[in-house]
Design an enzyme around this catalytic site. Structure first.
Site, short mmCIF file in Angstrom:
data_model
loop_
_atom_site.label_atom_id
_atom_site.label_comp_id
_atom_site.label_asym_id
_atom_site.label_seq_id
_atom_site.Cartn_x
_atom_site.Cartn_y
_atom_site.Cartn_z
N ASP A 16 0.82 -1.21 0.00
CA ASP A 16 0.00 0.00 0.00
C ASP A 16 0.85 1.26 0.00
O ASP A 16 0.43 2.29 -0.49
CB ASP A 16 -0.89 0.04 1.26
CG ASP A 16 -2.03 -0.95 1.18
OD1 ASP A 16 -2.38 -1.35 0.06
OD2 ASP A 16 -2.57 -1.33 2.24
N GLY A 24 -16.73 3.94 5.54
CA GLY A 24 -15.40 3.35 5.37
C GLY A 24 -14.83 3.02 6.72
O GLY A 24 -15.44 3.35 7.76
N SER A 25 -13.69 2.37 6.74
CA SER A 25 -13.11 1.96 8.02
C SER A 25 -12.12 3.02 8.50
O SER A 25 -11.79 3.96 7.78
CB SER A 25 -12.49 0.58 7.89
OG SER A 25 -11.43 0.61 6.97
N THR A 85 -9.04 3.56 8.66
CA THR A 85 -7.65 3.34 8.25
C THR A 85 -6.80 4.56 8.58
O THR A 85 -5.58 4.50 8.52
CB THR A 85 -7.54 3.04 6.74
OG1 THR A 85 -8.25 4.05 6.03
CG2 THR A 85 -8.11 1.68 6.40
N PHE A 104 -8.70 4.22 -2.75
CA PHE A 104 -9.29 3.92 -4.07
C PHE A 104 -10.67 4.55 -4.24
O PHE A 104 -11.21 4.60 -5.34
CB PHE A 104 -9.39 2.41 -4.28
CG PHE A 104 -8.06 1.72 -4.30
CD1 PHE A 104 -6.99 2.27 -5.00
CD2 PHE A 104 -7.87 0.53 -3.63
CE1 PHE A 104 -5.75 1.65 -5.02
CE2 PHE A 104 -6.63 -0.10 -3.65
CZ PHE A 104 -5.57 0.45 -4.34
N1 UDP Z 1 -16.14 0.93 0.77
C1 UDP Z 1 -17.42 0.94 0.24
N2 UDP Z 1 -18.49 0.90 1.09
C2 UDP Z 1 -18.35 0.85 2.44
C3 UDP Z 1 -17.04 0.83 2.98
C4 UDP Z 1 -15.96 0.87 2.12
O1 UDP Z 1 -17.59 0.99 -0.97
O2 UDP Z 1 -19.35 0.84 3.13
C5 UDP Z 1 -15.00 0.98 -0.13
C6 UDP Z 1 -14.29 2.31 0.00
O3 UDP Z 1 -14.85 3.30 -0.80
C7 UDP Z 1 -12.87 1.98 -0.38
C8 UDP Z 1 -12.72 0.54 0.09
O4 UDP Z 1 -14.03 0.03 0.26
O5 UDP Z 1 -12.68 2.05 -1.78
C9 UDP Z 1 -11.95 0.43 1.38
O6 UDP Z 1 -12.44 1.40 2.26
P1 UDP Z 1 -11.82 1.68 3.68
O7 UDP Z 1 -12.42 2.91 4.22
O8 UDP Z 1 -11.93 0.44 4.52
O9 UDP Z 1 -10.26 1.86 3.41
P2 UDP Z 1 -9.45 2.94 2.54
O10 UDP Z 1 -8.91 2.15 1.39
O11 UDP Z 1 -10.33 4.04 2.14
O12 UDP Z 1 -8.37 3.38 3.47
#
Ligand code: UDP
Length: 386
Positions: free
Chosen positions: A134, A212-213, A215, A279
């Protein structure tokens, strides 16, 4: 709950004291100053903006030129050896693609190989060190030496050369909604933009939205704002694979995940960095909603073509809950301005981030890279044909 502009004014107008009038005038002046500051920023951005008219990926060509600049004196075998220790080794020999046997993230390698394998027959012999982690690898501020490591995301402190992330095709983060990983940008372009059409601007809820989580803690202010002002923002933390306790969702139960298509119901969509760039960003534009993009340091190759105030609203990662609230309120009050930025953002991504643009960027990047290589490429028989 945070006080909203309307509330403050009505509180004052019901009172007749001089103190209140004074406060009211002070508040109105601050609000006016702030409004005209935003207006001026948008106007200045519009005055300076020259839309990129190119139909191939040349809207992004400055990025690859800038990334390759540290290597303009040529890439030596020693530089490649250093790069190789930071990434997966690939070779293109006589139009065929080869890779070292082990790949740390097979789905990510597959997402990369989808593009470079089809380009290989028309590319000169070369070897590449592609980082599938990453985070980027070689930071000039930390005293690292320049070496040609390809990474999907970086800040300007890094020597890494940005390539279009694997997740344009496959190997993106796997969440319950996308169990095999977010990918197939070509398909998402169609499904999310048609969800955007089902939620035209005037039908969208004028609320901020994020799922989203955690992160990155930079996201906390928006989540907290949503808890105190659920009528203005709907932002919740979901669980990711690293979730251990409710501390990882800021002491609340994890929220259910929401598909990108269902994001289109809302007017204001928030993007934050994660470990590196997220992303999420490119998908948000497809809804024709207004994108609030927080922080400008973490990049993917197409970010520099997007311009603040033209295609999105830039927010500082340090913005407090009050500041985020002020921006949302501003665009609630200037709805046609919000719609215009949302439409330009959509159009830019629609026109200049097609699957063809991604392939084209890979092609130009690899051609330019190979011209900088100063040593003879010798076939490595330890590699496997892809
Ligand atoms: N995501 C999504 N719906 C959700 C949660 C996450 O589509 O309810 C997508 C989010 O847009 C991202 C990916 O899953 O492209 C991972 O999201 P997260 O926030 O976990 O991590 P990030 O990559 O943004 O740090």
């Amino acid at each position: 709950a945070l006080v909203q502009s309307g509330e403050k004014e009505s509180m004052c107008s019901s009172s007749i004291g001089d103190k209140c009038t004074e406060n009211h005038n002070k508040y109105s002046k601050e609000a006016n100053d702030w409004h005209s500051r935003i207006k001026n920023q948008i106007q200045q951005a519009l005055d300076e903006y020259k839309p990129c008219m190119a139909k191939n990926c040349s809207c992004h060509k400055d990025v690859l030129e800038k990334d390759l600049l540290p290597f303009k004196g040529g890439i030596t075998k020693e530089m490649f050896t250093l790069a190789q220790s930071k990434g997966t080794k690939y070779q293109i020999i006589d139009g065929k693609l080869y890779r070292q046997k082990d790949c740390h993230f097979p789905a990510r390698c597959a997402g990369i190989e989808h593009y470079i394998k089809s380009l290989s027959p028309k590319l000169p012999n070369m070897e590449l060190a592609i980082n599938t982690r990453d985070w980027p690898q070689l930071n000039r501020e930390w005293g690292h030496k320049p070496a040609p490591v390809f990474s999907f995301s970086k800040t300007k402190e890094y020597y890494d050369i940005m390539y279009p992330a694997w997740s344009f095709w496959e190997g993106g983060p796997a969440i319950a909604l996308y169990p095999t990983g977010i990918g197939r940008w070509d398909q998402h372009r169609l499904s999310i933009s048609s969800a955007g059409d089902k939620w035209p601007w005037d039908k969208k809820e004028d609320k901020g939205f994020f799922r989203g989580s955690r992160t990155n803690e930079e996201r906390d202010a928006l989540i907290l704002l949503s808890r105190s002002n659920p009528d203005v923002v709907d932002a919740k933390y979901t669980k990711n694979q690293a979730w251990k306790s409710d501390a990882d969702t800021l002491f609340a139960d994890p929220a259910k995940e929401v598909s990108f298509e269902d994001h289109c119901k809302y007017k204001y969509l928030f993007n934050y960095r994660g470990v590196a760039a997220s992303f999420r960003l490119k998908h948000l534009f497809l809804c024709k909603s207004l994108v609030f993009h927080v922080g400008e340091d973490w990049l993917e190759f197409f970010y520099p073509s997007l311009k603040p105030w033209i295609h999105y609203v830039p927010l500082s990662p340090k913005a407090s809950q009050e500041e985020i609230m002020k921006y949302i309120m501003y665009f609630k009050e200037h709805d046609s301005l919000a719609k215009e930025i949302a439409e330009r953002g959509f159009q830019h991504i629609w026109d200049h981030l097609t699957d063809k643009d991604v392939e084209c960027y890979w092609r130009q990047l690899l051609k330019k890279y190979s011209k900088l290589v100063k040593y003879d490429i010798v076939k490595d028989y330890n590699l496997e044909k892809i």
